[in-house]
Design a protein around this motif. Structure first.
Motif, mmCIF file in Angstrom:
data_model
loop_
_atom_site.group_PDB
_atom_site.id
_atom_site.type_symbol
_atom_site.label_atom_id
_atom_site.label_comp_id
_atom_site.label_asym_id
_atom_site.label_seq_id
_atom_site.Cartn_x
_atom_site.Cartn_y
_atom_site.Cartn_z
ATOM 1 N N GLU A 20 10.634 -5.124 4.853
ATOM 2 C CA GLU A 20 9.202 -4.876 4.657
ATOM 3 C C GLU A 20 8.376 -5.024 5.931
ATOM 4 O O GLU A 20 7.189 -4.715 5.926
ATOM 5 N N TRP A 21 8.975 -5.480 6.997
ATOM 6 C CA TRP A 21 8.217 -5.733 8.218
ATOM 7 C C TRP A 21 8.289 -4.535 9.149
ATOM 8 O O TRP A 21 9.263 -3.813 9.143
ATOM 9 N N LEU A 24 0.796 -1.220 0.000
ATOM 10 C CA LEU A 24 0.000 0.000 0.000
ATOM 11 C C LEU A 24 0.831 1.274 0.000
ATOM 12 O O LEU A 24 0.425 2.288 -0.581
ATOM 13 N N THR A 25 1.994 1.210 0.662
ATOM 14 C CA THR A 25 2.772 2.426 0.864
ATOM 15 C C THR A 25 4.168 2.074 1.357
ATOM 16 O O THR A 25 4.394 0.981 1.880
ATOM 17 N N HIS A 26 5.090 3.022 1.207
ATOM 18 C CA HIS A 26 6.416 2.872 1.805
ATOM 19 C C HIS A 26 6.423 3.324 3.265
ATOM 20 O O HIS A 26 7.367 3.032 4.000
ATOM 21 N N LYS A 27 5.379 4.005 3.674
ATOM 22 C CA LYS A 27 5.333 4.555 5.031
ATOM 23 C C LYS A 27 5.192 3.460 6.073
ATOM 24 O O LYS A 27 4.466 2.481 5.868
ATOM 25 N N HIS A 28 5.839 3.651 7.204
ATOM 26 C CA HIS A 28 5.647 2.748 8.337
ATOM 27 C C HIS A 28 4.655 3.334 9.329
ATOM 28 O O HIS A 28 4.021 2.598 10.081
ATOM 29 N N ALA A 87 -4.365 5.945 6.126
ATOM 30 C CA ALA A 87 -4.932 6.777 5.061
ATOM 31 C C ALA A 87 -4.602 6.212 3.683
ATOM 32 O O ALA A 87 -5.414 6.295 2.751
ATOM 33 N N ASP A 88 -3.425 5.625 3.542
ATOM 34 C CA ASP A 88 -3.038 5.036 2.265
ATOM 35 C C ASP A 88 -3.910 3.825 1.937
ATOM 36 O O ASP A 88 -4.254 3.599 0.770
ATOM 37 N N TYR A 89 -4.243 3.053 2.941
ATOM 38 C CA TYR A 89 -5.125 1.907 2.735
ATOM 39 C C TYR A 89 -6.462 2.358 2.148
ATOM 40 O O TYR A 89 -6.935 1.811 1.138
#
Length: 353
Positions: free
Chosen positions: A305-306, A245-249, A254-256
């Motif tokens: 990615e985790w 969905l996003t690179h943000k952690h 909001a990206d979802y």
């Protein structure tokens, strides 16, 4: 029915609702159907109760590890079906094995979660189409065409080249259509996806993916294929896997919802669903959990990615958050109901029966 009969019947229903909290809850509840998610055997009764209380009515669950091939894939798949049968039989108050769309309402009426069986690959069928019948008779109602790489039916999203649905894959699609086994195109590459949508005589699903136009990821789906899917009556489930969905952690919720909104704008509100692809446990990135991930993911494990989860969706009550977020996107109440469950119910009714 005249006015007096209506009043009397309404009063009777009201009395029943007061006498039965479950009846009252079901009368108010809108359908929530997860196109693909996890229900692990180690879930406690308390955790399952939280899942149910938060709104989850039905879910398609991955039966087994999809990374096996040939005879091993068949053996693992058979054992997985039997193991899930045993688990559901041991917990009749919590779960109902669902083999038709009508089982969703049976489960809701009894306070259960309807469990549909799903394979995330077609390798368990091998090259023998009679195995499709065998697994259908065991209660499996959905299967992906591919996982991440090439198999006898088509190419996965991580495969090299631009291979599509194979000759065997076309025969597999036809047999699944004939039986009423729902085709899932998650993990397929874009050509296999497009070929299958075009060849299938029944609507198909992409149970857990996200939108390539919003965030580029090999597991995501192009707008072109979202439109093709919708044109054939299918449904796409937007997943809750943060790296898709996003690179943000942080701040990824909001990206979802941005992916859900984009899918609705491209495919239409009649063709979008929730496909979480997530565990229901409250996950903490402990050493023990990381070890579990490494065992399960194998070569797919990428520590960069985790965690895979979005903080607000980490746990058994996440569907409450999803309902609130989808409502806030500004769709009509009818469209919200479609996205949260009715679109999937429609496809299962049309294909599975």
């Amino acid at each position: 029915m005249d006015r007096r009969q209506f009043i009397n019947s309404s009063a009777a229903l009201g009395a029943l609702a007061m006498a039965s909290p479950l009846f009252a809850a079901q009368a108010k509840r809108r359908l929530t159907f997860d196109a693909m998610g996890e229900v692990r055997f180690e879930y406690t009764p308390e955790l399952v109760r939280e899942m149910r209380d938060s709104g989850l009515d039905a879910i398609a669950v991955t039966l087994c590890d999809p990374k096996y091939f040939e005879g091993e894939a068949y053996d693992v798949a058979v054992e997985a079906v039997l193991a899930h049968d045993r688990h559901i039989k041991a917990h009749p108050a919590q779960f109902l094995k669902a083999t038709s769309a009508t089982d969703i309402e049976r489960a809701r009426a009894n306070g259960q979660i309807a469990i549909f069986y799903l394979f995330q690959n077609s390798t368990q069928f091998g090259r023998d189409l009679d195995n499709v019948d065998l697994f259908y008779n065991l209660g499996v109602r959905s299967s992906q065409i591919t996982y991440n790489y090439q198999n006898w039916a088509g190419a996965g999203c991580k495969e090299l080249g631009d291979h599509g649905l194979t000759v065997f894959g076309r025969s597999l699609v036809e047999r699944m259509n004939q039986l009423g086994m729902l085709i899932d195109l998650s993990h397929s590459n874009m050509r296999t996806m497009a070929d299958t949508i075009s060849h299938s005589k029944q609507p198909v699903v992409i149970s857990h993916t996200a939108c390539m136009a919003v965030h580029a990821n090999t597991r995501n789906t192009t707008d072109e294929n979202l439109r093709l899917l919708a044109g054939a009556g299918g449904v796409v489930g937007i997943c809750q896997m943060r790296p898709f969905l996003t690179h943000k952690h942080a701040g990824a919720l909001a990206d979802y919802f941005a992916h859900i909104d984009h899918a609705v704008r491209v495919a239409g509100a009649d063709h979008v669903a929730i496909g979480s692809d997530r565990d229901h446990r409250r996950v903490k990135m402990t050493d023990a959990y990381i070890a579990e991930l490494k065992r399960e993911e194998g070569a797919n494990f990428n520590p960069d990615e985790w965690p895979l989860y979005i903080d607000e969706l980490n746990g058994p009550t996440r569907m409450e958050v999803v309902w609130d977020g989808v409502r806030k996107l500004g769709y009509s109440a009818a469209d919200v109901d479609k996205i949260m469950g009715e679109n999937l119910r429609r496809v299962y009714q049309e294909v599975v029966g």
